[in-house]
Scaffold this motif. Structure first.
Motif, PDB file in Angstrom:
ATOM      1  N   TYR A  43      -0.687  65.672  68.301  1.00 60.96           N
ATOM      2  CA  TYR A  43      -0.566  66.988  68.876  1.00 60.96           C
ATOM      3  C   TYR A  43      -1.511  67.130  70.069  1.00 60.96           C
ATOM      4  CZ  TYR A  43       1.123  67.969  64.109  1.00 60.96           C
ATOM      5  OH  TYR A  43       1.782  67.939  62.904  1.00 60.96           O
ATOM      6  N   ILE A  44      -0.961  67.640  71.150  1.00 63.55           N
ATOM      7  CA  ILE A  44      -1.780  67.936  72.325  1.00 63.55           C
ATOM      8  C   ILE A  44      -1.659  69.431  72.588  1.00 63.55           C
ATOM      9  CG2 ILE A  44      -2.222  67.449  74.764  1.00 63.55           C
ATOM     10  CD1 ILE A  44      -0.701  64.819  74.395  1.00 63.55           C
ATOM     11  N   SER A  45      -2.769  70.125  72.557  1.00 61.13           N
ATOM     12  CA  SER A  45      -2.726  71.560  72.807  1.00 61.13           C
ATOM     13  C   SER A  45      -3.334  71.864  74.174  1.00 61.13           C
ATOM     14  CB  SER A  45      -3.483  72.317  71.713  1.00 61.13           C
ATOM     15  OG  SER A  45      -4.848  71.986  71.747  1.00 61.13           O
ATOM     16  N   SER A  46      -2.879  72.976  74.751  1.00 60.23           N
ATOM     17  CA  SER A  46      -3.401  73.440  76.053  1.00 60.23           C
ATOM     18  C   SER A  46      -3.501  72.280  77.041  1.00 60.23           C
ATOM     19  CB  SER A  46      -4.770  74.088  75.866  1.00 60.23           C
ATOM     20  OG  SER A  46      -4.706  75.140  74.932  1.00 60.23           O
ATOM     21  N   SER A  47      -2.377  71.626  77.289  1.00 63.61           N
ATOM     22  CA  SER A  47      -2.381  70.399  78.081  1.00 63.61           C
ATOM     23  C   SER A  47      -2.955  70.610  79.484  1.00 63.61           C
ATOM     24  CB  SER A  47      -0.970  69.825  78.176  1.00 63.61           C
ATOM     25  OG  SER A  47      -0.094  70.773  78.747  1.00 63.61           O
ATOM     26  N   GLN A  48      -3.565  69.544  79.984  1.00 56.44           N
ATOM     27  CA  GLN A  48      -4.169  69.531  81.315  1.00 56.44           C
ATOM     28  C   GLN A  48      -3.547  68.390  82.120  1.00 56.44           C
ATOM     29  OE1 GLN A  48      -8.388  69.204  80.610  1.00 56.44           O
ATOM     30  NE2 GLN A  48      -8.494  71.182  79.542  1.00 56.44           N
ATOM     31  N   THR A  49      -3.666  68.488  83.432  1.00 60.39           N
ATOM     32  CA  THR A  49      -3.070  67.444  84.279  1.00 60.39           C
ATOM     33  C   THR A  49      -3.664  66.075  83.971  1.00 60.39           C
ATOM     34  OG1 THR A  49      -4.635  67.937  86.043  1.00 60.39           O
ATOM     35  CG2 THR A  49      -2.497  69.042  86.141  1.00 60.39           C
ATOM     36  N   THR A  50      -4.911  66.062  83.542  1.00 62.37           N
ATOM     37  CA  THR A  50      -5.561  64.791  83.205  1.00 62.37           C
ATOM     38  C   THR A  50      -5.010  64.173  81.919  1.00 62.37           C
ATOM     39  OG1 THR A  50      -7.305  66.058  82.143  1.00 62.37           O
ATOM     40  CG2 THR A  50      -7.714  65.299  84.394  1.00 62.37           C
ATOM     41  N   ASP A  51      -4.191  64.912  81.187  1.00 60.60           N
ATOM     42  CA  ASP A  51      -3.541  64.342  80.004  1.00 60.60           C
ATOM     43  C   ASP A  51      -2.349  63.461  80.379  1.00 60.60           C
ATOM     44  OD1 ASP A  51      -3.938  67.456  78.180  1.00 60.60           O
ATOM     45  OD2 ASP A  51      -5.265  65.714  78.279  1.00 60.60           O
ATOM     46  N   SER A  52      -1.943  63.487  81.615  1.00 60.43           N
ATOM     47  CA  SER A  52      -0.803  62.681  82.054  1.00 60.43           C
ATOM     48  C   SER A  52      -1.061  61.198  81.822  1.00 60.43           C
ATOM     49  CB  SER A  52      -0.508  62.929  83.532  1.00 60.43           C
ATOM     50  OG  SER A  52      -0.119  64.262  83.746  1.00 60.43           O
ATOM     51  N   GLY A  53       0.023  60.475  81.560  1.00 57.49           N
ATOM     52  CA  GLY A  53      -0.078  59.042  81.301  1.00 57.49           C
ATOM     53  C   GLY A  53       0.867  58.667  80.179  1.00 57.49           C
ATOM     54  N   VAL A  54       0.672  57.478  79.668  1.00 54.22           N
ATOM     55  CA  VAL A  54       1.520  56.999  78.589  1.00 54.22           C
ATOM     56  C   VAL A  54       0.720  56.993  77.287  1.00 54.22           C
ATOM     57  CG1 VAL A  54       2.994  55.126  77.757  1.00 54.22           C
ATOM     58  CG2 VAL A  54       2.809  55.567  80.215  1.00 54.22           C
ATOM     59  N   TYR A  55       1.350  57.525  76.237  1.00 52.96           N
ATOM     60  CA  TYR A  55       0.732  57.557  74.924  1.00 52.96           C
ATOM     61  C   TYR A  55       1.426  56.521  74.033  1.00 52.96           C
ATOM     62  CZ  TYR A  55      -1.755  61.684  76.351  1.00 52.96           C
ATOM     63  OH  TYR A  55      -2.596  62.541  77.021  1.00 52.96           O
ATOM     64  N   PHE A  56       0.625  55.624  73.495  1.00 53.65           N
ATOM     65  CA  PHE A  56       1.153  54.579  72.623  1.00 53.65           C
ATOM     66  C   PHE A  56       0.673  54.787  71.195  1.00 53.65           C
ATOM     67  CE2 PHE A  56       3.267  51.730  75.427  1.00 53.65           C
ATOM     68  CZ  PHE A  56       2.572  51.717  76.624  1.00 53.65           C
ATOM     69  N   CYS A  57       1.589  54.551  70.285  1.00 51.39           N
ATOM     70  CA  CYS A  57       1.285  54.405  68.881  1.00 51.39           C
ATOM     71  C   CYS A  57       1.336  52.915  68.573  1.00 51.39           C
ATOM     72  CB  CYS A  57       2.317  55.175  68.055  1.00 51.39           C
ATOM     73  SG  CYS A  57       2.352  54.811  66.312  1.00 51.39           S
ATOM     74  N   ALA A  58       0.389  52.427  67.790  1.00 45.84           N
ATOM     75  CA  ALA A  58       0.391  51.018  67.407  1.00 45.84           C
ATOM     76  C   ALA A  58       0.043  50.931  65.933  1.00 45.84           C
ATOM     77  CB  ALA A  58      -0.605  50.219  68.236  1.00 45.84           C
ATOM     78  N   VAL A  59       0.762  50.070  65.221  1.00 48.13           N
ATOM     79  CA  VAL A  59       0.500  49.891  63.793  1.00 48.13           C
ATOM     80  C   VAL A  59       0.110  48.451  63.553  1.00 48.13           C
ATOM     81  CG1 VAL A  59       2.106  51.726  63.213  1.00 48.13           C
ATOM     82  CG2 VAL A  59       2.891  49.348  63.165  1.00 48.13           C
ATOM     83  N   GLY A  60      -0.612  48.232  62.470  1.00 42.59           N
ATOM     84  CA  GLY A  60      -1.118  46.890  62.242  1.00 42.59           C
ATOM     85  C   GLY A  60      -1.210  46.475  60.797  1.00 42.59           C
ATOM     86  N   LYS A  61      -1.122  45.158  60.659  1.00 39.18           N
ATOM     87  CA  LYS A  61      -1.373  44.496  59.391  1.00 39.18           C
ATOM     88  C   LYS A  61      -2.109  43.210  59.719  1.00 39.18           C
ATOM     89  CE  LYS A  61       2.059  45.448  55.815  1.00 39.18           C
ATOM     90  NZ  LYS A  61       3.279  44.999  55.157  1.00 39.18           N
ATOM     91  N   GLY A  62      -3.169  42.934  58.981  1.00 43.84           N
ATOM     92  CA  GLY A  62      -3.874  41.679  59.203  1.00 43.84           C
ATOM     93  C   GLY A  62      -4.478  41.548  60.580  1.00 43.84           C
ATOM     94  N   GLY A  63      -4.798  42.665  61.192  1.00 42.89           N
ATOM     95  CA  GLY A  63      -5.471  42.620  62.485  1.00 42.89           C
ATOM     96  C   GLY A  63      -4.554  42.765  63.680  1.00 42.89           C
ATOM     97  N   LYS A  64      -3.310  42.287  63.567  1.00 46.15           N
ATOM     98  CA  LYS A  64      -2.414  42.359  64.714  1.00 46.15           C
ATOM     99  C   LYS A  64      -1.875  43.771  64.877  1.00 46.15           C
ATOM    100  CE  LYS A  64      -0.675  37.788  63.476  1.00 46.15           C
ATOM    101  NZ  LYS A  64       0.554  37.001  63.205  1.00 46.15           N
ATOM    102  N   LEU A  65      -1.703  44.186  66.124  1.00 42.20           N
ATOM    103  CA  LEU A  65      -1.121  45.493  66.408  1.00 42.20           C
ATOM    104  C   LEU A  65       0.277  45.338  66.989  1.00 42.20           C
ATOM    105  CD1 LEU A  65      -3.970  47.654  67.986  1.00 42.20           C
ATOM    106  CD2 LEU A  65      -2.961  47.865  65.708  1.00 42.20           C
TER     107      LEU A  65
END
Lengths: 107, 115
Positions: free
Chosen positions: A73-95
């Motif tokens: 969740y991003i609230s009260s967004s600002q221009t500096t929030d621009s960019g790419v948001y990644f989710c990464a999951v892992g098992k055994g260290g690897k993402l």
């Protein structure tokens, strides 16, 4: 292998708006992280959240491990929030990364 | 967390040449990894850099193309060999600071352009 799906792929907001980004994953994991990639390519750690809820300022995240999804969740967004948001999951260290959500916040 | 630096930060290379990217961490870490991010794409794991032994490569990546060294617990190198324009990417190293600690941290990346 584990599949990670993020939605939406793109998001355009006016400054001050709120948003929710979603990450679905296909198997149990022992790591889930949210990152923000800035325009210079650097990955910024937002949350390490394999389960539960965390908050950091205007950002918060929730992971429901039993249902294999996480929300950012991003609230009260600002221009500096621009960019790419990644989710990464892992098992055994690897993402394994999702394809990302590209966020553009307009002034 | 750990402070991670990479050299070079960016480079422009000619096809057929090789480039070695360095990753330096300010403290000893248990695991180090190398990722590739092709233009407009997500990150893909290339290999796990193992201290004192051969790296463990993911499917689609081979040692001849991406030789990796990790001589100690704070340093690793990735070489991109015999480059072609398709190798133009951001290459990032990452670390797991200590055993039992699952949060991974990334270096600033190396932006490579192959002409």
């Amino acid at each position: 292998g584990i599949q990670v799906e993020q939605s939406p792929p793109d998001l355009i907001l006016q400054e001050g708006a709120n948003s929710t980004l979603r990450c679905n994953f296909s198997d149990s994991v022992n790591n889930l992280q949210w990152f923000h990639q800035n325009p210079w390519g650097q990955l910024i750690n937002l949350f390490y959240i394999p389960s539960g809820t965390k908050q950091n300022g205007r950002l918060s995240a929730t992971t429901v491990a039993t249902e294999r999804y996480s929300l950012l969740y991003i609230s009260s967004s600002q221009t500096t929030d621009s960019g790419v948001y990644f989710c990464a999951v892992g098992k055994g260290g690897k993402l394994i990364f999702g394809q990302g959500t590209e966020l553009s916040v307009k002034p | 967390s750990a402070v991670i630096s990479q050299k070079p930060s960016r480079d422009i290379c000619q096809r057929g040449t090789s480039l070695t990217i360095q990753c330096q961490v300010d403290s000893q870490v248990t695991m180090m990894f190398w990722y590739r991010q092709q233009p407009g794409q997500s990150l893909t794991l290339i290999a796990t850099a193992n201290q004192g032994s051969e790296a463990t490569y993911e499917s689609g990546f081979v040692i001849d193309k991406f030789p990796i060294s990790r001589p100690n617990l704070t340093f690793s190198t990735l070489t991109v060999s015999n480059m072609s324009p398709e190798d133009s990417s951001i290459y990032l190293c990452s670390v797991l600071p200590r055993a039992g600690y699952n949060e991974q941290f990334f270096g600033p990346g190396t932006r490579l352009t192959v002409l």
